[in-house]
Design a protein around this motif. Structure first.
Motif, mmCIF file in Angstrom:
data_model
loop_
_atom_site.group_PDB
_atom_site.id
_atom_site.type_symbol
_atom_site.label_atom_id
_atom_site.label_comp_id
_atom_site.label_asym_id
_atom_site.label_seq_id
_atom_site.Cartn_x
_atom_site.Cartn_y
_atom_site.Cartn_z
ATOM 1 N N ALA A 268 0.828 -1.205 0.000
ATOM 2 C CA ALA A 268 0.000 0.000 0.000
ATOM 3 C C ALA A 268 0.864 1.258 0.000
ATOM 4 C CB ALA A 268 -0.924 0.000 1.216
ATOM 5 N N GLN A 269 1.956 1.243 0.784
ATOM 6 C CA GLN A 269 2.786 2.435 0.876
ATOM 7 C C GLN A 269 3.454 2.771 -0.450
ATOM 8 O OE1 GLN A 269 6.380 2.839 1.073
ATOM 9 N NE2 GLN A 269 6.657 4.615 2.417
ATOM 10 N N ILE A 270 3.831 1.768 -1.217
ATOM 11 C CA ILE A 270 4.416 2.012 -2.536
ATOM 12 C C ILE A 270 3.454 2.818 -3.403
ATOM 13 C CG2 ILE A 270 5.100 0.889 -4.697
ATOM 14 C CD1 ILE A 270 6.279 -1.373 -2.995
ATOM 15 N N GLU A 271 2.169 2.487 -3.296
ATOM 16 C CA GLU A 271 1.164 3.209 -4.088
ATOM 17 C C GLU A 271 0.895 4.603 -3.522
ATOM 18 O OE1 GLU A 271 -0.139 1.958 -6.939
ATOM 19 O OE2 GLU A 271 1.278 0.326 -6.614
ATOM 20 N N LEU A 272 0.915 4.726 -2.196
ATOM 21 C CA LEU A 272 0.565 5.999 -1.569
ATOM 22 C C LEU A 272 1.595 7.092 -1.822
ATOM 23 C CD1 LEU A 272 -0.752 4.612 1.831
ATOM 24 C CD2 LEU A 272 -2.123 5.800 0.116
ATOM 25 N N VAL A 273 2.837 6.732 -2.025
ATOM 26 C CA VAL A 273 3.866 7.758 -2.229
ATOM 27 C C VAL A 273 4.033 8.135 -3.699
ATOM 28 C CG1 VAL A 273 5.156 7.118 -0.169
ATOM 29 C CG2 VAL A 273 5.728 6.043 -2.344
ATOM 30 N N LYS A 274 3.274 7.499 -4.583
ATOM 31 C CA LYS A 274 3.355 7.874 -5.988
ATOM 32 C C LYS A 274 2.764 9.262 -6.194
ATOM 33 C CE LYS A 274 3.245 3.213 -8.023
ATOM 34 N NZ LYS A 274 2.454 2.271 -8.855
#
Length: 668
Positions: A268-274
């Motif tokens: 989830a964090q990989i997607e949130l920092v995009k």
């Protein structure tokens, strides 16, 4: 993984992306939620006054305030604040009555984001370590707000991509993880709102864009709409038995412990920092994408604290047991784990005699086997019991019911205590056991060491001053279909029986009386080790046959660090634990372990002598935190002592996992 971070200059554009996101309905595609920015989850993309090094300098001493709560306030909890460099910048203790805190930070120059950790016990005595964040520091806003709740814990975990406690403990070495949290926090808050959309609708929170889960200045833990979110949701951050950190969200009133929504934190964090196109919903591995509802119960919960307030009124008047028994607040009371209405009235009268008061009630779950139309008829509740100084002395738990107002009224009603109507208490726990020698070294003769398994606790006696036996025998069927027999052993809990059909057995005295070792019992498999695993107890009590289903609260850990097991200070090869000390009595200290494990609580201390006809075991209740020492009274023992001596320490973490340490004392 190399999370992408964003500069302050990028945040206004990201905020616009979140305005678009808030106009969506459920938004499970969430293509616009990445990249942070926006103010709805507690961030502010205004001017930060940051230097090139990311340090914000305030003209006046900055302050931080907020509320620590899990539905009911977290009383006397410890608050610690660090900056993004891992430097400690403040600490405080929450107020006993409402969980609020306020502190002045130790520096005018701070490197953001700020991380906040609270550690304490909730209203049921369960340890809680939760986190919050101030994502963006603004030199023009020195008065900052950060509430610490299970929902703020979810936001921080998603922003970091991992369980926050480990990051907080080693923040100086985790700067690469902390930095992206500033830009991810707002998007994480928006994502969390999609997972709890049903509850938001039930509570009539229609403008979710203005709902601030991190820093709403008006938030109070008093059964307001935002507080009720915490009451009806079970929000946990946990590592599963495959080593994956996950966010778990469920309707707290559902009888099963199986999480409804499961989100992989790292994914989830990989997607949130995009910056654009982030899809955190892709990290959901469960079939459900949002928690279910119990609206019929939720509609009545706003007035739940009237029940504790009414009881406190009677307590303050010094009422006697007969007065409590006659009160409408106990008017429909049946029983609770074999305890009668008279038992409850006597307990409340004791509070009155000793000038105690109940804290706000916290919802624990539902005692009903099945929810009908979202209505829980027996809501499990708990409250602190404190003295006039605010010191918590014990914990109260029972079941409450809501009675609607009589016709012709169409709304309103009253809460009263009713009990769970259970003939006995039954629980199952994941358990890990470490076997140590007298000097604290790992016992090489025990294989494996530590070992894991399942602990089954079945109440065998009433809790009265003179206990009464409740039943002779029982069986517990595991998810795999195999059953384990239990029998009465003259102890508060039934013991595992190694003689099928036996109605009385001799206790071993160790954890083996109630725990099944996974490596030794071939019937224990992966089905028994997973969170939500269903165990069915069958027994006859009072001439009536009964079956009860109980659920495992957490995964059995696949690998447990030795540091998690409770340990005693000052035990070395030159200063081992000696059996002779049991004769004179001595004080045990466990401050080092407690400081390293704020999410755990010591729950039991047992001394055990074996080798005689019947094991001699003595249980001593450890003190409530923050105390970390216990005086063991001397025992009347032969001299010289010819029996084998042991000390067993038991601890429980905030997920419901139990950890036991056995010390084999040095013989005389």
């Amino acid at each position: 993984m190399h999370p992408q971070s964003h500069s302050a200059a990028a945040l206004p554009g990201l905020k616009a992306g979140l305005i678009l996101l808030s106009s969506l309905t459920l938004g499970l595609v969430l293509s616009a939620c990445g990249g942070g920015g926006g103010g709805s989850s507690g961030t502010d993309s205004g001017g930060t006054g940051e230097s090139a090094a990311g340090v914000t300098t305030f003209a006046v001493t900055p302050t931080l305030s907020g509320v620590a709560a899990v539905g009911a306030p977290l009383s006397n909890a410890q608050i610690k604040v660090i900056d993004a460099a891992g430097a400690a910048v403040g600490s405080a203790t929450t107020q006993p009555s409402d969980g609020s805190y306020s502190l002045s930070l130790s520096s005018k120059s701070l490197k953001g984001p700020l991380l906040i950790q609270t550690s304490g016990l909730d209203s049921s005595g369960n340890p809680q370590v939760l986190h919050s964040i101030v994502p963006i520091l603004d030199a023009a806003k020195p008065a900052m707000v950060a509430h610490v709740t299970p929902l703020s814990q979810a936001i921080v975990a998603l922003s970091l991509g991992s369980e926050p406690q480990a990051v907080f403990a080693s923040a100086a070495a985790s700067a690469a993880l902390i930095a992206p949290a500033a830009s991810a926090a707002s998007a994480a808050g928006e994502f969390v709102k999609t997972l709890i959309k049903t509850q938001l609708t039930d509570l009539k929170i229609t403008n979710t864009a203005t709902l601030n889960l991190l820093s709403d200045p008006g938030f109070v833990a008093n059964k307001s709409a935002q507080d009720l979110l915490l009451e009806v949701l079970r929000v946990q951050v946990a590592r599963n038995n495959k080593g994956v950190d996950q966010l778990l969200i469920s309707n707290k009133l559902q009888p099963t412990a199986v999480p409804e929504v499961v989100v992989g934190l790292a994914a989830a964090q990989i997607e949130l920092v995009k910056a654009t196109g982030g899809l955190p919903a892709n990290a959901i591995s469960s079939s459900l994408k949002l928690a279910s509802t119990s609206k019929a119960t939720l509609d009545n919960l706003a007035s739940l604290d009237e029940l504790s307030a009414g009881l406190n009124n009677l307590i303050a008047q010094g009422k006697l047991a007969a007065d409590f028994s006659a009160s409408a607040l106990l008017g429909t009371y049946e029983s609770h784990n074999a305890g009668s209405k008279a038992d409850l009235a006597a307990r409340l009268a004791a509070y009155a005699a000793n000038k105690r008061q109940l804290g706000r009630l916290m919802v624990l779950g539902c005692a009903d086997d099945v929810l009908t139309g979202g209505l829980c008829k027996r809501v499990m509740v708990a409250a602190t019991v404190s003295d006039s100084s605010g010191a918590v002395l014990e914990y109260f738990s029972d079941a409450a019911t809501f009675t609607k107002a009589a016709a012709p009224a169409t709304t309103g009603g009253k809460w009263s205590l009713i009990g769970n109507a259970r003939k006995l208490d039954i629980n199952v726990y994941p358990v890990s056991v470490l076997d140590l020698a007298a000097d604290g070294a790992v016992n090489s003769a025990t294989k494996p060491n530590p070992w894991v398994g399942i602990q089954v606790e079945m109440q065998a006696q009433t809790s009265a001053a003179t206990p009464v036996k409740l039943l002779d025998t029982a069986t517990v069927q595991m998810p795999s279909g195999y059953s384990i027999p239990f029998a009465y052993c003259s102890r508060p809990l039934l013991c595992i029986s190694y003689t099928p059909g036996a109605t009385r057995v001799t206790p071993i005295g160790s954890i083996a009386d109630s725990a099944l070792q996974q490596s030794a019992i071939g019937w224990l498999g992966s089905a028994e080790s997973q969170r939500g695993a269903k165990f069915v107890a069958a027994y006859t009590s009072g001439g009536a046959a009964e079956t009860r289903s109980v659920f495992l609260p957490a995964d059995v850990p696949a690998d447990t660090a030795r540091s998690r097991f409770p340990s005693l200070d000052a035990i070395t090869a030159t200063a081992p634990l000696k059996a002779a000390a049991l004769r004179d009595g001595f004080t045990i200290n466990y401050a080092t372990w407690a400081a390293a494990n704020p999410d755990m609580r010591l729950i039991s201390v047992r001394t055990l002598l074996t080798g005689g006809f019947v094991p001699l075991l003595v249980d001593n209740a450890p003190p409530l935190p923050p105390k970390t020492a216990l005086a063991l009274p001397g025992l009347s023992l032969p001299n010289p002592l010819t029996l084998s001596a042991e000390i067993w320490l038991g601890a429980q973490d905030m997920q419901g996992r139990r950890f036991y340490t056995r010390y084999a004392l040095q013989a005389e």
